[in-house]
Design an enzyme around this catalytic site. Structure first.
Site, mmCIF file in Angstrom:
data_model
loop_
_atom_site.group_PDB
_atom_site.id
_atom_site.type_symbol
_atom_site.label_atom_id
_atom_site.label_comp_id
_atom_site.label_asym_id
_atom_site.label_seq_id
_atom_site.Cartn_x
_atom_site.Cartn_y
_atom_site.Cartn_z
ATOM 1 N N GLY A 173 58.323 22.835 33.289
ATOM 2 C CA GLY A 173 57.017 22.766 33.057
ATOM 3 C C GLY A 173 55.914 22.242 33.563
ATOM 4 O O GLY A 173 55.637 22.094 34.482
ATOM 5 N N ALA A 174 55.069 23.683 33.098
ATOM 6 C CA ALA A 174 54.143 22.996 34.203
ATOM 7 C C ALA A 174 52.916 22.305 33.189
ATOM 8 O O ALA A 174 51.347 22.937 33.109
ATOM 9 C CB ALA A 174 53.802 25.254 33.780
ATOM 10 N N GLY A 175 53.025 20.930 32.854
ATOM 11 C CA GLY A 175 51.908 20.397 32.716
ATOM 12 C C GLY A 175 51.467 19.914 33.625
ATOM 13 O O GLY A 175 51.665 19.987 34.186
ATOM 14 N N SER A 192 59.628 18.379 34.057
ATOM 15 C CA SER A 192 58.860 17.651 33.343
ATOM 16 C C SER A 192 58.218 18.248 32.623
ATOM 17 O O SER A 192 57.261 18.991 32.816
ATOM 18 C CB SER A 192 57.472 18.102 34.887
ATOM 19 N N HIS A 239 19.941 14.453 44.278
ATOM 20 C CA HIS A 239 20.414 16.452 45.106
ATOM 21 C C HIS A 239 20.261 15.636 46.520
ATOM 22 O O HIS A 239 19.598 14.713 47.254
ATOM 23 C CB HIS A 239 19.076 16.411 44.618
#
Ligand SMILES: Cc1cc2nc3c(=O)[nH]c(=O)nc-3n(C[C@H](O)[C@H](O)[C@H](O)COP(=O)(O)OP(=O)(O)OC[C@H]3O[C@@H](n4cnc5c(N)ncnc54)[C@H](O)[C@@H]3O)c2cc1C
Length: 474
Positions: A189-191, A278, A453
Site C-alpha cells: 500500500g503506497a498510500g 497499509s 522575504h
C-alpha cells in the site's frame, strides 16, 4: 449499577470525539466522553488513533528519522562534521512515547478545564429510554442523554490470509514500535500512512520495497505533483512497484515472503524481515451494540450520516473516521465542532472543499481543493501556475529545493480552485491557501499580498503570479 444523566454523551475520545465533547461543554452542556483506549499500563489514553498510533507518534518518528538523515547526508554541506553517526532506536521510540503521553495528559487537562466527565471503557448502546433519551452502558455505569455523538474511529484493514501479528506482519501500530532498524522492509500500500512509515525506516537505513495494487502512484494527488514526489522518493531509494497483485504471504521466524504478480504479469517474490500492511482502514463499530437501537450502517460498515452528521436516529450523531469522507484528524475535529454547535441550535458547518490534506514525507505533499485531473473531468475551464522551490531563495538557503507550488484558478473569475504543493514545509504553506479559498480569493489576491522575504511562502505568491504568466523570480 449507577445511572447518570448528561445533556451530551460522546462515545470515542479521538480528535472527533474529544473535540466534540469540549465544544459541547463550552456551549454549556453537561457532557461526558467515553473512550476505551488503554496505555501499556492499562490506564486511560484519550486521543484515539491520532494521538496513540497515528498522527502524533508517526510525526515524532518522522522528525527523529529526518534529523538522522540530515546528519548523515546534508550536515557535511554546512561544514558540520559528524563521525560515527549512530541511531539508538530504543531511545527514539521512548521519545515518541513521551510525546504521545504529553498529548494524552493534555486531553485529560482539557477535559478537567472544560468540566467534561471522562469514562474509561467501552461505550455501548443499551436502548432508548424515557423522554427521547438514549441509554449507554460503560462498565457498571449507565449514562442517559438526549444527544449521543458516536466518534469511534477506524482500525487498520488486514489483508485476507495475513492477519497482523505486530511482529512480522505489522499494522500502523506495530510499524511505530519496531525495536531495531530492519535490514529489509516490505510495504503493501503506497498510500499516505504507508509512505510515511516507509520513509521513517528508509531514512534509518532499511531497504524498503513498496507494493501498490493501483497502476498510478498517489492517484488522489494532482498528477504533476504525484510525478514529482515519485521522482524524489525513487531518488531517495524507496523502491515502488505499481499495479501489482499480491498473492500468498507467509510469516516465519526470521521474515516474511510475499508472492505477487508484477504489472507485466510476471510472478515475483519479495523476502523481507518485516512487512507493513497499509491498505486502508475500517470504521469501528464493534462493541457499540448499534443493532440494539437500529443505528444504520452502510455496506462499508460506516455509520450513515447526512451532511450535518445526523444518523437515522433522532439525537444520535456520528463524526470522524466512522462516517463517510476523508479519514483525517482535521476533518474529524471540524465535524466534532459542527455537531456540538448544531446540538446547541447553531449552524456548524464543514466545508469539504477546503479540507487540507498532508503527507508528511520528505518532500512533504499538501493540497486543498480540486486537482487538475478533477477539473478536466468536470469540464471546468481553469488556468494553472507553478513555481519551483529551486527558484526560491529560502529553499536554496535551507538546501531543500525539491518540488513546487501549483495553483489552479477559474479561467474567467480567477477564483482559486485548488493549490497543490510538493516540497519543504508544504504542511505549513497550505494553511495560507486554505484561508484564501475559504475567503474565495482570486490568484490575483495572493499575487498582490506582500509575503516575507526570504520565505518559502514566496513560492505560493509566485505560483499565483504564474497563473497570469507574470512570475518575477523564474
Ligand atoms: C499512522 C497514521 C498516521 C496518521 N497521520 C495523520 C495525519 O498526519 N494527519 C491527519 O489528519 N490524520 C492522520 N491520520 C488519520 C487520523 O488518525 C484519523 O483520521 C483520526 O484519528 C480520526 O479521528 P476519530 O476521532 O474519528 O477516531 P480515532 O482517532 O480512531 O478515535 C476513536 C476512539 O474511539 C475509541 N472507541 C472505539 N469504539 C469505542 C467504544 N465503543 N467505546 C469507547 N471508545 C471507543 C477508540 O479506542 C479510539 O480511542 C493518521 C492515521 C494513522 C493510522
Amino acid at each position: 449499577m449507577s445511572t447518570k444523566t448528561f445533556d451530551v454523551v460522546v462515545i470515542g475520545g479521538g480528535p472527533g470525539g474529544y473535540i466534540a465533547a469540549i465544544r459541547a461543554a463550552q456551549l454549556g452542556f453537561n457532557t461526558a466522553c467515553i473512550d476505551e483506549w488503554s496505555n501499556d499500563e492499562g490506564g486511560p489514553a484519550p486521543g484515539g488513533t491520532c494521538t496513540n498510533v497515528g498522527c502524533i507518534p508517526s510525526k515524532a518518528l518522522l522528525q527523529s528519522s529526518e534529523h538522522f538523515e540530515h546528519a548523515g547526508h546534508s550536515f557535511a554541506d554546512h561544514g558540520i562534521g559528524l563521525d560515527n553517526l549512530s541511531i539508538d532506536v530504543r531511545k527514539m521510540l521512548s521519545r515518541k512515547d513521551v510525546v504521545v503521553k504529553q498529548n494524552n495528559d493534555g486531553i485529560h487537562y482539557l477535559f478537567k478545564k472544560n468540566k467534561v466527565t471522562f469514562f474509561h471503557g467501552r461505550g455501548s448502546f443499551v436502548g432508548a429510554s424515557d423522554g427521547g433519551n438514549w441509554e449507554v452502558a460503560v462498565g457498571d455505569a449507565r449514562l442517559v442523554a438526549k444527544n449521543i455523538v458516536v466518534a469511534t474511529g477506524s482500525s487498520a484493514r488486514a489483508l485476507a490470509g495475513a492477519p497482523f501479528d505486530e511482529d512480522r506482519i505489522l499494522s500502523n501500530d506495530g510499524a511505530l514500535r519496531i525495536g531495531e532498524v530492519p535490514r529489509t522492509l516490505g510495504l503493501i500500500g503506497a498510500g499516505v500512512i504507508g509512505l510515511e512509515m516507509g520513509s521513517v525506516w528508509r531514512r534509518l537505513g532499511s531497504d524498503v520495497n513498496v507494493l501498490e495494487g493501483l497502476p498510478t502512484f498517489l492517484g488522489v494527488v494532482d498528477e504533476q505533483i504525484a510525478k514529482e514526489a515519485h521522482k524524489a522518493f525513487t531518488k531517495q531509494g524507496l523502491k515502488i512497484s505499481l499495479g501489482v497483485k499480491v498473492g500468498e504471504i507467509k510469516a516465519g521466524d526470521s521474515g516474511v515472503t510475499v508472492d505477487y504478480t508484477d504489472a507485466n504479469g510476471v510472478a515475483q517474490r519479495l523476502e523481507v524481515e518485516r512487512l507493513i500492511v497499509s491498505i486502508g482502514r475500517v470504521p469501528n463499530t464493534t462493541g457499540l451494540n448499534h443493532e440494539a437501537v437500529g443505528l444504520k450502517l452502510d455496506e462499508r460498515g460506516a455509520i450513515v450520516v447526512d451532511d450535518d452528521c445526523r444518523t437515522n436516529l433522532p439525537g444520535v450523531w456520528a463524526v470522524g473516521d466512522v462516517v463517510r469522507g476523508p479519514m483525517l484528524a482535521n476533518k474529524a475535529e471540524e465535524e466534532g465542532v459542527a455537531v456540538a454547535e448544531r446540538i446547541a441550535g447553531q449552524h456548524g458547518h464543514v466545508n469539504f472543499n477546503t479540507i487540507p490534506w498532508v503527507i508528511y514525507t520528505s518532500p512533504e505533499i499538501a493540497w486543498v481543493g480540486q486537482n487538475e485531473q478533477e477539473l478536466k473531468a468536470a469540464g471546468r475551464a481553469y488556468k494553472a501556475g507553478t513555481f519551483p522551490f529551486m527558484a526560491n531563495g529560502r529553499a536554496r538557503a535551507m538546501g531543500d529545493t525539491t518540488g513546487m507550488v501549483k495553483m489552479l484558478a477559474d479561467a474567467t473569475t480567477d477564483e482559486i480552485l485548488g493549490v497543490h504543493i510538493v516540497g519543504p514545509m508544504a504542511s505549513e504553506l497550505i494553511a495560507e491557501c486554505v484561508v484564501a479559498m475559504e475567503f474565495k480569493a482570486s490568484s490575483e489576491d495572493i499575487a498582490r499580498i506582500c509575503h516575507a522575504h526570504p520565505s518559502l511562502s514566496e513560492a505560493t505568491k509566485e505560483a499565483a503570479l504564474a497563473v497570469s504568466k507574470r512570475t518575477l523570480n523564474f
